[in-house]
Design an enzyme around this catalytic site. Structure first.
Site, PDB file in Angstrom:
ATOM      1  N   ALA A 110       0.773  -1.243   0.000  1.00 30.41           N
ATOM      2  CA  ALA A 110       0.000   0.000   0.000  1.00 30.41           C
ATOM      3  C   ALA A 110       0.804   1.294   0.000  1.00 30.41           C
ATOM      4  CB  ALA A 110      -0.945   0.013   1.208  1.00 30.41           C
ATOM      5  N   PRO A 112       2.757   4.617  -0.696  1.00 24.95           N
ATOM      6  CA  PRO A 112       2.596   5.500   0.471  1.00 24.95           C
ATOM      7  C   PRO A 112       1.169   5.658   0.976  1.00 24.95           C
ATOM      8  CG  PRO A 112       2.828   6.815  -1.495  1.00 24.95           C
ATOM      9  CD  PRO A 112       2.986   5.391  -1.934  1.00 24.95           C
ATOM     10  N   GLY A 113       0.204   5.019   0.324  1.00 21.65           N
ATOM     11  CA  GLY A 113      -1.139   5.007   0.893  1.00 21.65           C
ATOM     12  C   GLY A 113      -2.225   5.654   0.066  1.00 21.65           C
ATOM     13  N   GLY A 114      -1.907   6.171  -1.108  1.00 18.87           N
ATOM     14  CA  GLY A 114      -2.911   6.854  -1.918  1.00 18.87           C
ATOM     15  C   GLY A 114      -4.080   5.960  -2.289  1.00 18.87           C
ATOM     16  N   LYS A 115      -3.799   4.737  -2.676  1.00 16.73           N
ATOM     17  CA  LYS A 115      -4.874   3.822  -3.072  1.00 16.73           C
ATOM     18  C   LYS A 115      -5.693   3.395  -1.855  1.00 16.73           C
ATOM     19  CE  LYS A 115      -2.399   2.205  -7.174  1.00 16.73           C
ATOM     20  NZ  LYS A 115      -1.216   3.066  -7.005  1.00 16.73           N
ATOM     21  N   ASP A 133       2.298  -2.608   4.210  1.00 13.50           N
ATOM     22  CA  ASP A 133       3.516  -2.577   3.400  1.00 13.50           C
ATOM     23  C   ASP A 133       4.626  -3.274   4.176  1.00 13.50           C
ATOM     24  OD1 ASP A 133       4.311  -1.021   0.703  1.00 13.50           O
ATOM     25  OD2 ASP A 133       6.067  -1.265   1.983  1.00 13.50           O
ATOM     26  N   ASP A 178      -1.187  -3.841  -5.653  1.00 15.66           N
ATOM     27  CA  ASP A 178      -0.437  -2.894  -6.481  1.00 15.66           C
ATOM     28  C   ASP A 178       1.029  -3.292  -6.323  1.00 15.66           C
ATOM     29  OD1 ASP A 178      -0.252  -0.601  -8.192  1.00 15.66           O
ATOM     30  OD2 ASP A 178       0.572   0.492  -6.488  1.00 15.66           O
ATOM     31  N   CYS A 231       2.939  -0.406 -12.375  1.00 11.18           N
ATOM     32  CA  CYS A 231       3.233   0.769 -13.198  1.00 11.18           C
ATOM     33  C   CYS A 231       4.365   0.415 -14.157  1.00 11.18           C
ATOM     34  CB  CYS A 231       3.580   1.984 -12.339  1.00 11.18           C
ATOM     35  SG  CYS A 231       4.924   1.727 -11.167  1.00 11.18           S
TER      36      CYS A 231
END
Length: 442
Positions: A110, A112-115, A133, A178, A231
């Protein structure tokens, strides 16, 4: 930009006639965007009060492009947790996952946590979000964002996927992976990714990803949505991993991706798709969508409501118009309001489970920054509301002493345009700043 020859040769073969359009994007600026925290403000209200020009990101309802020269991270609304800076393509996986309120959600990689913040918006801070994480340093960024967003129904872990599967087991009906990847989609945005790719490329990442996705059948419930994203452009990290899951067991099946603003070229791309920088306004991203089902489902268990310590009850009686309810736990000197639901955590590295309310020392309760950002201004008294354009607001965020024409004394919830920022103590118009040093604006 000096791109690796192996990479450019592979992309030329993969893209054919569109390769020249693709490679031209490396001479163009990348796009910047933000995601609105709809737990604190509606999108319509945010668009009314935000001072900078915004354009919608097509695959999400709460994401917007902004101009790179707009100082959005310096605006007080950012410190109030009204939005999060997030790359536009990175907003797509959570919208493909589409978790709903009361889901048990797992964001496995996860930081830095945006999702995770997107997931919390979609589930309305209900159900349970487990955000994890394995990197001890990176997980601190998740915790900061959890606090800034004002979340309660969250469990933050610093653990390996196999350990989570062993201890918590089959209870998640929305899972996002992710995955760590070679980062080819980030070459334009971060040239350092090219250097990293040369030593940490698709082959190495493929093996790490396989170790992670091998745990999915031990984490999903009887009717689970699963999104795997990266990505990067490499098939060995993307399509091959989805094919592996589908071929190894009948527990997984394809699930259609529902995202606006993305062209689906053929039947297969309904289940696995890319965001291409020459076709969309975003960096390179891959999304693969699956359904999963197992019979080894663990039952859900709620925390039982209890009474908080008397000192916190007195705090709520004095300052809060509606008291908090739930399961309160003292962990040393820290008072925690647990999430609505609980899962086994024994043996796991738990960073935070629930909302940190504050500390109780020597019979006194000191509220936390997390509590300030969880609160609504209408549920607290007294408040000190500073206009977002007032320079005193910036001085407060820098940790400085300010002076105001206010008659009330003692603890106040400091807000900007009605949105909480933190706490302060007032005495004869002097504001004793309680904004945490590690949060202060530089």
């Amino acid at each position: 930009m000096n791109l690796p020859e192996i990479f450019t040769m592979r992309m030329k073969e993969k893209l054919g006639k569109s390769y020249l359009d693709f490679i031209q994007t490396y001479n163009e600026d990348y796009h910047v965007s933000l995601s609105v925290n709809t737990l604190k403000i509606s999108v319509d209200h945010f668009l009314e009060i935000f001072p900078y020009k915004l354009e919608p990101v097509p695959w999400t309802s709460d994401g917007f492009y902004y101009q790179p020269d707009n100082p959005v991270t310096k605006h007080p609304y950012y410190s109030a947790g009204l939005y999060y800076i997030q790359e536009p393509s990175a907003m797509s996986p959570v919208n493909a996952l589409n978790p709903t309120p009361d889901d048990f959600c797992l964001d496995l990689c996860a930081a830095p946590g945006g999702k995770s913040m997107q997931i919390s918006n979609l589930i309305g801070d209900r159900g349970l979000l487990v955000t994890n994480d394995i990197n001890e340093t990176r997980v601190k960024a998740i915790l900061r964002n959890v606090e800034k967003f004002g979340l309660r129904n969250v469990l933050v872990l610093n653990e390996s996927p196999d350990k989570i599967a062993k201890v918590i087991g089959n209870c998640f009906n929305s899972i996002l992976v992710d995955a760590p990847c070679s980062g080819e989609g980030m070459f334009r945005k971060d040239p350092r990714a090219v250097k990293s790719w040369e030593t940490y490329g698709p082959a190495e990442c493929h093996n790490i990803q396989r170790e992670i996705i091998d745990q999915l059948e031990n984490l999903m419930s009887d009717d689970s949505k699963i999104v795997y994203s990266t990505c990067t452009f490499a098939e060995t990290e993307n399509e091959d991993q989805i094919a592996y899951l589908l071929n190894q067991t009948e527990l997984f099946s394809q699930r259609e991706i529902q995202l606006s603003g993305i062209a689906y070229d053929d039947e297969n791309t309904k289940y696995m798709t890319h965001i291409w920088p020459h076709l969309q306004r975003g960096e390179g991203h891959f999304i693969g969508s699956l359904s999963g089902s197992t019979s080894h489902v663990k039952s859900r268990e709620k925390y039982v409501d209890n009474e908080p310590p008397e000192i916190f009850k007195l705090f709520m009686d004095k300052h809060m118009k509606e008291p908090l309810v739930g399961h309160f736990v003292l962990e040393g000197e820290r008072l925690i309001l647990k999430p609505e639901y609980k899962v086994p955590t024994k043996g796991l590295r738990v960073v935070r489970e629930g909302l940190l309310l504050g500390e109780i020392k020597k019979g006194r309760f000191t509220p936390s920054q997390a509590l300030a950002l969880y609160l609504k201004s209408e549920n607290f008294t007294p408040i000190l509301d500073l206009e977002s354009q007032n320079f005193d607001t910036v001085k407060y965020l820098k940790g400085e002493t300010i002076f105001v024409d206010v008659k009330t004394e003692g603890l106040h919830l400091v807000c900007t345009d009605g949105f909480p920022l933190g706490f302060a103590k007032l005495s004869s118009g002097t504001v004793k700043n309680m904004y945490p040093p590690s949060w202060r604006m530089l």
